[in-house]
Design a protein around this motif. Structure first.
Motif, PDB file in Angstrom:
ATOM      1  N   ALA A 232     -22.606  -9.379  11.505  1.00  0.00           N
ATOM      2  CA  ALA A 232     -23.061  -8.454  10.464  1.00  0.00           C
ATOM      3  C   ALA A 232     -21.990  -7.413  10.172  1.00  0.00           C
ATOM      4  N   LYS A 233     -21.268  -6.996  11.206  1.00  0.00           N
ATOM      5  CA  LYS A 233     -20.187  -6.015  11.027  1.00  0.00           C
ATOM      6  C   LYS A 233     -19.079  -6.588  10.145  1.00  0.00           C
ATOM      7  N   THR A 234     -18.740  -7.868  10.357  1.00  0.00           N
ATOM      8  CA  THR A 234     -17.737  -8.530   9.536  1.00  0.00           C
ATOM      9  C   THR A 234     -18.169  -8.566   8.077  1.00  0.00           C
ATOM     10  N   LEU A 235     -19.431  -8.935   7.858  1.00  0.00           N
ATOM     11  CA  LEU A 235     -19.959  -9.009   6.497  1.00  0.00           C
ATOM     12  C   LEU A 235     -19.974  -7.635   5.837  1.00  0.00           C
ATOM     13  N   ALA A 236     -20.367  -6.614   6.592  1.00  0.00           N
ATOM     14  CA  ALA A 236     -20.408  -5.261   6.050  1.00  0.00           C
ATOM     15  C   ALA A 236     -19.024  -4.818   5.587  1.00  0.00           C
ATOM     16  N   ALA A 237     -18.014  -5.113   6.393  1.00  0.00           N
ATOM     17  CA  ALA A 237     -16.646  -4.747   6.034  1.00  0.00           C
ATOM     18  C   ALA A 237     -16.158  -5.535   4.821  1.00  0.00           C
ATOM     19  N   ALA A 238     -16.488  -6.815   4.779  1.00  0.00           N
ATOM     20  CA  ALA A 238     -16.021  -7.665   3.685  1.00  0.00           C
ATOM     21  C   ALA A 238     -16.647  -7.277   2.354  1.00  0.00           C
ATOM     22  N   PHE A 239     -17.924  -6.857   2.388  1.00  0.00           N
ATOM     23  CA  PHE A 239     -18.633  -6.539   1.142  1.00  0.00           C
ATOM     24  C   PHE A 239     -18.751  -5.036   0.903  1.00  0.00           C
ATOM     25  N   GLU A 240     -18.124  -4.249   1.787  1.00  0.00           N
ATOM     26  CA  GLU A 240     -18.092  -2.792   1.632  1.00  0.00           C
ATOM     27  C   GLU A 240     -19.500  -2.197   1.538  1.00  0.00           C
ATOM     28  N   VAL A 241     -20.350  -2.616   2.472  1.00  0.00           N
ATOM     29  CA  VAL A 241     -21.707  -2.087   2.577  1.00  0.00           C
ATOM     30  C   VAL A 241     -21.950  -1.739   4.042  1.00  0.00           C
ATOM     31  N   SER A 242     -23.103  -1.157   4.326  1.00  0.00           N
ATOM     32  CA  SER A 242     -23.432  -0.829   5.711  1.00  0.00           C
ATOM     33  C   SER A 242     -23.974  -2.053   6.441  1.00  0.00           C
ATOM     34  N   GLU A 243     -23.863  -2.033   7.763  1.00  0.00           N
ATOM     35  CA  GLU A 243     -24.463  -3.115   8.553  1.00  0.00           C
ATOM     36  C   GLU A 243     -25.960  -3.177   8.331  1.00  0.00           C
ATOM     37  N   ARG A 244     -26.598  -1.999   8.195  1.00  0.00           N
ATOM     38  CA  ARG A 244     -28.039  -1.959   7.961  1.00  0.00           C
ATOM     39  C   ARG A 244     -28.408  -2.688   6.678  1.00  0.00           C
ATOM     40  N   TYR A 245     -27.580  -2.519   5.649  1.00  0.00           N
ATOM     41  CA  TYR A 245     -27.823  -3.204   4.379  1.00  0.00           C
ATOM     42  C   TYR A 245     -27.729  -4.717   4.566  1.00  0.00           C
ATOM     43  N   VAL A 246     -26.732  -5.165   5.330  1.00  0.00           N
ATOM     44  CA  VAL A 246     -26.584  -6.601   5.592  1.00  0.00           C
ATOM     45  C   VAL A 246     -27.828  -7.140   6.291  1.00  0.00           C
ATOM     46  N   VAL A 247     -28.319  -6.400   7.286  1.00  0.00           N
ATOM     47  CA  VAL A 247     -29.528  -6.820   8.013  1.00  0.00           C
ATOM     48  C   VAL A 247     -30.714  -6.928   7.062  1.00  0.00           C
ATOM     49  N   ILE A 248     -30.872  -5.951   6.163  1.00  0.00           N
ATOM     50  CA  ILE A 248     -31.991  -5.963   5.214  1.00  0.00           C
ATOM     51  C   ILE A 248     -31.907  -7.165   4.286  1.00  0.00           C
ATOM     52  N   ILE A 249     -30.702  -7.457   3.791  1.00  0.00           N
ATOM     53  CA  ILE A 249     -30.509  -8.596   2.894  1.00  0.00           C
ATOM     54  C   ILE A 249     -30.959  -9.895   3.563  1.00  0.00           C
ATOM     55  N   PHE A 250     -30.576 -10.088   4.816  1.00  0.00           N
ATOM     56  CA  PHE A 250     -30.947 -11.320   5.522  1.00  0.00           C
ATOM     57  C   PHE A 250     -32.427 -11.313   5.902  1.00  0.00           C
ATOM     58  N   GLN A 251     -32.976 -10.148   6.225  1.00  0.00           N
ATOM     59  CA  GLN A 251     -34.406 -10.071   6.523  1.00  0.00           C
ATOM     60  C   GLN A 251     -35.239 -10.493   5.326  1.00  0.00           C
ATOM     61  N   GLU A 252     -34.819 -10.094   4.138  1.00  0.00           N
ATOM     62  CA  GLU A 252     -35.538 -10.504   2.928  1.00  0.00           C
ATOM     63  C   GLU A 252     -35.442 -12.013   2.720  1.00  0.00           C
TER      64      GLU A 252
END
Length: 316
Positions: A232-252
């Motif tokens: 999730a940290k890798t994705l957050a850095a790649a898409f310039e968002v927070s890790e929390r946002y990445v988690v929410i996207i996948f939870q949905e």
């Protein structure tokens, strides 16, 4: 709107209140909640103002469940939409379940069964409009029926204030002004329904935006599967968002970033192991190609997913 100390149209008998509901709204059954036997007194009221284009009914009672059953829909029917604005916390059930806070509203259809329940004092303001009049102006999607319209809706706040003013000054209004007031409330009611539809669409657009973002992140995972630190940290850095946002996207999407990455790694490895053209590749090399450096970790994960070891799967 707070009801007066002694609401107009108040009755102290359950059957009388049922009759008042049927006269002012539509055919409904009212089932009191709590102690109504013996000497227990039941209080309810229904005070209606006819404004021509629509009627406004201030209706309330002691704790109650109000039901419009399928049986009540048989035969000739009054064909109405009813915008019910909760003045106390309550619940409404139609094709969907909604919890109404004070000031929330819900659109009901007289041709569809529904029920409202209040475990405390029940109090609603109900604006009743002919369905045909509404449908000539705007479409009403079936999904709109029974869904909560939030108290924060600004048009709903204006509508409630107008209704409050009408009830407060009803006796002062020239009867000739009532149709004009009815026209104004009708337009406000339609504005509430339109704004609620736009709010719903905004929510849909947001979900669609999240769905597009999820697909982009999933594609990124597919192309960076060999990276052991993919997370999730890798994705957050790649898409310039927070890790929390990445988690929410996948939870949905019904999963988590870590779970999705493991699933893609194992499914990719399984396909390679099953491919006869990849027979020359060692299991260790296949494990590294999906981002797992340790052969023992790869074997353990593969067994967890497929209940068989990688070497046994390849032989089979």
């Amino acid at each position: 709107m707070s009801g007066p100390a002694t609401p107009r149209g108040e009755v102290h008998d359950v059957d009388a209140w049922r009759g008042a509901l049927r006269e002012t709204l539509v055919k409904l059954d009212a089932i009191p909640i709590g102690d109504t036997g013996g000497d227990a007194e039941y209080t309810g009221w229904a005070h209606q103002v006819d404004l021509g284009s629509l009627t406004v009914t201030d209706v309330g009672s002691d704790p109650v469940r109000v039901v419009r059953t399928p049986k009540m829909l048989a035969g000739p029917q009054d064909d109405y939409f009813m915008l019910s604005i909760a003045q106390e916390d309550s619940a409404v059930s139609t094709t969907v379940e909604s919890r109404l806070r004070r000031g929330d509203a819900v659109l009901l259809d007289s041709t569809v069964p529904f029920q409202l329940r209040a475990d405390g004092r029940a109090h609603h303001l109900v604006l009743t409009l002919p369905r045909a009049d509404v449908r000539r102006v705007m479409p009403i999607d079936r999904d709109r029926i029974g869904r909560r319209i939030d108290v924060e809706n600004p048009m709903l706040a204006v509508l409630q204030a107008a209704v409050r003013e009408i009830y407060a000054g009803e006796d002062r209004f020239d009867p000739h002004l009532l149709p004009e007031l009815g026209h104004t409330l009708r337009e406000l009611t339609l504005s509430v329904l339109r704004s609620a539809e736009h709010a719903d669409q905004a929510g849909v657009n947001a979900l669609l935006g999240h769905r597009a973002q999820l697909l982009r992140m999933q594609d990124f995972i597919q192309h960076h599967l060999a990276e052991p630190d993919l997370s999730a940290k890798t994705l957050a850095a790649a898409f310039e968002v927070s890790e929390r946002y990445v988690v929410i996207i996948f939870q949905e999407g019904g999963t988590s970033p870590a779970r999705y990455i493991r699933e893609v790694r194992m499914e990719t490895a399984r396909r390679v192991l099953a491919d006869p053209r990849q027979r020359q590749r060692t299991i260790e090399a296949i494990a590294r190609s999906v981002g797992i450096a340790s052969p023992s970790v790869f074997t353990r994960l593969f067994r967890q997913f497929y209940d068989i070891t990688p070497s046994e799967y390849r032989r089979s």
